[in-house]
Design an enzyme around this catalytic site. Structure first.
Site, short mmCIF file in Angstrom:
data_model
loop_
_atom_site.label_atom_id
_atom_site.label_comp_id
_atom_site.label_asym_id
_atom_site.label_seq_id
_atom_site.Cartn_x
_atom_site.Cartn_y
_atom_site.Cartn_z
N SER A 1 0.82 -1.21 0.00
CA SER A 1 0.00 0.00 0.00
C SER A 1 0.85 1.27 0.00
O SER A 1 0.32 2.35 -0.18
CB SER A 1 -0.96 0.00 1.19
OG SER A 1 -0.35 -0.53 2.32
N HIS B 1 -2.42 -2.63 -6.64
CA HIS B 1 -2.86 -2.30 -5.28
C HIS B 1 -4.36 -2.54 -5.12
O HIS B 1 -5.18 -1.74 -5.56
CB HIS B 1 -2.50 -0.85 -4.98
CG HIS B 1 -2.89 -0.41 -3.60
ND1 HIS B 1 -3.48 0.80 -3.34
CD2 HIS B 1 -2.82 -1.04 -2.40
CE1 HIS B 1 -3.71 0.91 -2.05
NE2 HIS B 1 -3.33 -0.20 -1.46
N GLU C 1 -5.47 -0.17 -8.11
CA GLU C 1 -4.52 0.76 -8.73
C GLU C 1 -3.36 -0.05 -9.32
O GLU C 1 -2.73 -0.83 -8.60
CB GLU C 1 -4.01 1.76 -7.69
CG GLU C 1 -5.10 2.71 -7.21
CD GLU C 1 -4.70 3.53 -5.99
OE1 GLU C 1 -5.13 4.69 -5.90
OE2 GLU C 1 -3.97 3.02 -5.12
N ASN D 1 -4.97 6.41 -1.28
CA ASN D 1 -4.44 6.58 0.07
C ASN D 1 -3.82 7.96 0.31
O ASN D 1 -3.77 8.43 1.43
CB ASN D 1 -3.44 5.47 0.41
CG ASN D 1 -4.18 4.17 0.72
OD1 ASN D 1 -5.38 4.18 0.97
ND2 ASN D 1 -3.47 3.07 0.69
P1 NAI Z 1 -1.15 -9.64 6.93
O1 NAI Z 1 -0.23 -9.36 8.05
O2 NAI Z 1 -2.59 -9.85 7.19
O3 NAI Z 1 -0.62 -10.91 6.10
C1 NAI Z 1 0.71 -11.06 5.68
C2 NAI Z 1 0.98 -12.54 5.50
O4 NAI Z 1 2.24 -12.67 4.86
C3 NAI Z 1 1.06 -13.32 6.82
O5 NAI Z 1 0.18 -14.44 6.76
C4 NAI Z 1 2.52 -13.77 6.90
O6 NAI Z 1 2.68 -15.04 7.50
C5 NAI Z 1 2.88 -13.80 5.43
N1 NAI Z 1 4.32 -13.66 5.14
C6 NAI Z 1 5.22 -12.87 5.73
N2 NAI Z 1 6.41 -13.01 5.13
C7 NAI Z 1 6.26 -13.92 4.15
C8 NAI Z 1 7.12 -14.50 3.17
N3 NAI Z 1 8.41 -14.15 3.08
N4 NAI Z 1 6.61 -15.40 2.30
C9 NAI Z 1 5.31 -15.78 2.37
N5 NAI Z 1 4.45 -15.27 3.28
C10 NAI Z 1 4.92 -14.35 4.15
O7 NAI Z 1 -0.92 -8.42 5.90
P2 NAI Z 1 -1.98 -7.73 4.92
O8 NAI Z 1 -2.76 -6.73 5.68
O9 NAI Z 1 -2.68 -8.78 4.13
O10 NAI Z 1 -0.99 -6.90 3.98
C11 NAI Z 1 -0.23 -7.54 2.99
C12 NAI Z 1 0.25 -6.49 1.99
O11 NAI Z 1 -0.89 -5.86 1.41
C13 NAI Z 1 1.10 -5.38 2.60
O12 NAI Z 1 2.10 -5.03 1.69
C14 NAI Z 1 0.12 -4.23 2.77
O13 NAI Z 1 0.72 -2.96 2.68
C15 NAI Z 1 -0.81 -4.45 1.59
N6 NAI Z 1 -2.16 -3.92 1.73
C16 NAI Z 1 -2.84 -4.08 2.91
C17 NAI Z 1 -4.14 -3.56 3.04
C18 NAI Z 1 -4.93 -3.73 4.31
O14 NAI Z 1 -5.95 -3.04 4.47
N7 NAI Z 1 -4.54 -4.62 5.21
C19 NAI Z 1 -4.78 -2.85 1.91
C20 NAI Z 1 -3.99 -2.82 0.69
C21 NAI Z 1 -2.71 -3.31 0.63
#
Ligand code: NAI
Length: 285
Positions: free
Chosen positions: A119, A140, A152, A191
């Site tokens: 993000s 995104h 995006e 954002n």
């Molecule tokens: P999250 O913390 O819910 O999930 C991340 C997952 O990645 C976890 O299950 C973790 O075990 C796994 N992980 C960590 N390192 C890893 C690796 N090397 N290989 C495989 N899996 C791995 O995070 P979330 O919220 O889903 O965010 C993920 C991405 O999406 C981030 O870059 C965030 O900026 C982006 N994002 C998040 C939004 C939100 O509202 N939460 C909205 C839009 C984008």
């Protein structure tokens, strides 16, 4: 370029649903996570979402069964080798993302597009960890990906026109609305605009002009927003807001970018929003 197989790396809040969106549209999808528990949680949560859609008549049991049949949930990253399009949705840490992209570069076919769902992090900060920067871009998705229509697509200076077009067309095949940013900028469009709105909302609250409930009501009833900025922060996680601001502050050193004291206090108290049962509002389980 024809996309048949999609790999989603990271089975958290975003990755699990992005994978489901792809599987529902007929793609073979690999969902990878380093944690077995994240994959199990993703499968359970997706089953719940799909059951609710079946109950509401939005999907049939057969459609859901077929979509799950196209998905594999794996901890072994080697399985990405068949993927044509990879969406990375792991933790928002640059060094961890760079390490992953370097591995993806060696594991996937040369034609595969490597996209990040970050993000905040623009893909030029990651692309040079691979030998194919031309195939790297941002896609995104918004939270929750099963519901939110906009995606995006961001073209970095290294991203080829073909990659940007393929990513744009791919997002369209998911039934989403892609918007292409022809130049990259941290925070992209939504954002950046939301950030300004949230800052102003926090300023008004911190300085006692109105309560968070009142500010949310104004945004909903006067600006026609479906959800107010405080309810939205509770949904995405107040820690996410804090983290994004802290990173920006580190980058710019500008006092104006420093996370608000109110936000810092919430994070320190562990009042992170819906996920902890309390943020600006309280939530029963
Ligand atoms: P999250 O913390 O819910 O999930 C991340 C997952 O990645 C976890 O299950 C973790 O075990 C796994 N992980 C960590 N390192 C890893 C690796 N090397 N290989 C495989 N899996 C791995 O995070 P979330 O919220 O889903 O965010 C993920 C991405 O999406 C981030 O870059 C965030 O900026 C982006 N994002 C998040 C939004 C939100 O509202 N939460 C909205 C839009 C984008």
């Amino acid at each position: 370029m024809q996309i048949n197989k999609v790999a989603v790396i990271g089975a958290g809040t975003m990755g699990a649903q992005i994978a489901m969106v792809c599987a529902l549209k007929g793609y073979d999808v690999l969902l990878n996570d380093i944690e077995e528990s994240s994959l199990a949680k993703a499968r359970e949560s997706l089953a719940g979402h799909m059951n609710r859609r079946i109950e509401k008549g939005k999907l049939t049991e057969q459609e859901v069964e077929a979509a799950f049949g196209r998905m594999s949930f794996v901890t072994d990253l080697n399985a990405v080798k068949e993927a044509d399009f990879v969406v990375e949705a792991i933790v928002e840490k640059l060094d961890v993302k760079r390490e992953l992209f370097s591995k993806l570069d060696t594991l996937t076919n040369d034609h595969a597009i490597l996209a990040t769902n970050s993000s905040t992090i623009v893909s030029s900060k990651i692309a040079d960890a691979t030998s194919r920067p031309a195939n790297v871009c941002n896609v995104h998705f918004f939270n929750p990906p099963l519901v939110m229509e906009l995606v995006e697509v961001v073209k970095g200076p290294h991203t080829s026109d073909e990659t940007a077009k393929t990513a744009f067309d791919f997002i369209q095949t998911l039934g989403k609305t892609p918007v292409l940013l022809k130049k990259e900028i941290s925070g992209f469009i939504a954002n950046r605009i939301l950030g300004k709105l949230t800052d102003e909302a926090v300023f008004l609250l911190e300085n006692g002009y109105a309560t968070h409930e009142e500010i949310d009501v104004v945004c909903k009833k006067a600006l026609n927003h479906p959800i107010g900025p405080f309810a939205l922060m509770d949904l995405t996680g107040i820690d996410v807001n804090y983290f994004v601001r802290s990173q920006r502050y580190q980058e710019t050193g500008d006092e104006a970018d420093k996370p608000a004291a109110l936000i810092q206090e919430k994070v320190e108290k562990g009042e992170l929003g819906r996920k902890t049962g309390k943020g600006f509002y309280e939530y029963s389980s």
